[in-house]
Design an enzyme around this catalytic site. Structure first.
Site, PDB file in Angstrom:
ATOM      1  N   LEU A   1       0.892  -1.158   0.000  1.00  0.00           N
ATOM      2  CA  LEU A   1       0.000   0.000   0.000  1.00  0.00           C
ATOM      3  C   LEU A   1       0.927   1.203   0.000  1.00  0.00           C
ATOM      4  O   LEU A   1       1.869   1.242   0.794  1.00  0.00           O
ATOM      5  CB  LEU A   1      -0.882   0.021   1.249  1.00  0.00           C
ATOM      6  CG  LEU A   1      -1.991  -1.018   1.337  1.00  0.00           C
ATOM      7  CD1 LEU A   1      -2.642  -0.977   2.711  1.00  0.00           C
ATOM      8  CD2 LEU A   1      -3.025  -0.788   0.248  1.00  0.00           C
ATOM      9  N   ASP A   2       0.673   2.179  -0.873  1.00  0.00           N
ATOM     10  CA  ASP A   2       1.576   3.322  -0.901  1.00  0.00           C
ATOM     11  C   ASP A   2       1.469   4.116   0.399  1.00  0.00           C
ATOM     12  O   ASP A   2       0.584   3.898   1.215  1.00  0.00           O
ATOM     13  CB  ASP A   2       1.349   4.181  -2.150  1.00  0.00           C
ATOM     14  CG  ASP A   2      -0.010   4.842  -2.200  1.00  0.00           C
ATOM     15  OD1 ASP A   2      -0.435   5.429  -1.188  1.00  0.00           O
ATOM     16  OD2 ASP A   2      -0.645   4.797  -3.272  1.00  0.00           O
ATOM     17  N   GLU A   3       2.380   5.026   0.578  1.00  0.00           N
ATOM     18  CA  GLU A   3       2.487   5.785   1.823  1.00  0.00           C
ATOM     19  C   GLU A   3       1.185   6.501   2.185  1.00  0.00           C
ATOM     20  O   GLU A   3       0.833   6.611   3.357  1.00  0.00           O
ATOM     21  CB  GLU A   3       3.634   6.801   1.677  1.00  0.00           C
ATOM     22  CG  GLU A   3       3.982   7.535   2.925  1.00  0.00           C
ATOM     23  CD  GLU A   3       5.197   8.434   2.741  1.00  0.00           C
ATOM     24  OE1 GLU A   3       5.634   9.013   3.750  1.00  0.00           O
ATOM     25  OE2 GLU A   3       5.718   8.566   1.614  1.00  0.00           O
TER      26      GLU A   3
ATOM     27  N   SER B   1      -1.859   5.527   1.357  1.00  0.00           N
ATOM     28  CA  SER B   1      -2.986   4.600   1.461  1.00  0.00           C
ATOM     29  C   SER B   1      -2.986   3.913   2.815  1.00  0.00           C
ATOM     30  O   SER B   1      -1.963   3.826   3.484  1.00  0.00           O
ATOM     31  CB  SER B   1      -2.921   3.565   0.339  1.00  0.00           C
ATOM     32  OG  SER B   1      -3.027   4.202  -0.912  1.00  0.00           O
TER      33      SER B   1
END
Length: 193
Positions: free
Chosen positions: A49-51, A53
Site C-alpha cells: 500500500l503506498d504511503e 494509502s
C-alpha cells in the site's frame, strides 16, 4: 531429514504515512512497519500500500504464501473516497477497464467489480485531514481488483474524472480489515484467501 519451518502470519491496519516495508535506504526519514510491532526476522509485506494509502496489509515469513496472495486469483477490495459525487456512468467505466499510465506506457486495466458506497464507511479518522465539505462534496466507491499496478486504483478513479482523496484496502481474498484500528497488528494462523 526434513526441517519443518514455523512461519508467522500477521494482518495489520497500515496507517496513513507509513511505507509498506521494513527498511528504507534513501536519505529522508520515513515511517516503517517495524515501528508498529516487533515482527520476527524475515517478515515481509504481501503486496504494498503506498504511503498515502491505508488499510489491510498481510505480512508473512512464508514466501510461497506471498506468491499465492499476490496472484491474479486473489481479489483485493478498496474503498476510495473521491473528489465529487461519482456517477454510475463513471463506475461502469471502472468495471469495464480504463486506460492508465504504467511504467511510461498506456495500460488498460482488467475488468473489475465496482459500486457506489451509499453509507459513509465508519473508518477511524485519518492522521492528516483530507479536506472538508467547503471544498465540495465527496463520495465513496468500492473497487475490487485482481491486479495491482503502481497506484492503480488512484489512477483508475482519476481516469474517470474523480480523483481519489483517501484510499483504504478493506479485503484481500477472504481476509477482512474488520474492526482493526490504524497501527493494530494481529497474528493469525494463516490466510484463507
Amino acid at each position: 531429514m526434513t526441517t519443518i519451518i514455523d512461519h508467522h502470519h500477521f494482518i495489520i491496519f497500515k496507517p496513513f504515512g507509513y511505507l509498506s516495508q521494513f527498511t528504507y535506504n534513501l536519505k529522508r526519514n520515513k515511517k516503517l512497519l517495524g515501528e508498529l510491532h516487533d515482527f520476527p526476522e524475515g517478515t515481509m509485506a504481501i503486496g504494498r500500500l503506498d504511503e498515502d494509502s491505508e488499510g489491510l496489509l498481510l505480512l508473512t515469513t512464508d514466501g510461497m504464501m506471498s506468491e499465492i496472495v499476490r496472484s491474479k486469483k486473489v481479489e483485493k477490495e478498496y474503498y476510495a473516497q473521491v473528489d465529487g459525487l461519482i456517477t454510475q456512468e463513471a463506475v461502469d467505466k471502472l468495471k469495464e477497464g480504463v486506460e492508465i499510465g504504467f511504467k511510461g506506457t498506456k495500460y488498460i486495466t482488467r475488468k473489475c467489480e465496482a459500486y457506489i458506497v451509499t453509507d459513509k464507511p465508519d473508518f477511524p479518522e485519518r492522521g492528516r485531514k483530507i479536506r472538508d465539505e467547503r471544498h465540495g462534496p465527496t463520495a465513496w466507491v468500492s473497487i475490487t481488483v485482481t491486479e495491482g499496478k503502481f497506484r492503480q486504483v488512484r489512477k483508475m478513479t482519476a481516469a474517470v474524472g474523480f480523483p481519489t482523496l483517501r484510499l483504504v484496502r478493506v479485503r484481500v481474498g477472504d481476509v477482512l480489515l474488520g474492526n482493526l484500528q490504524p497501527g493494530e497488528v494481529q497474528q493469525v494462523e494463516g490466510f484463507d484467501v
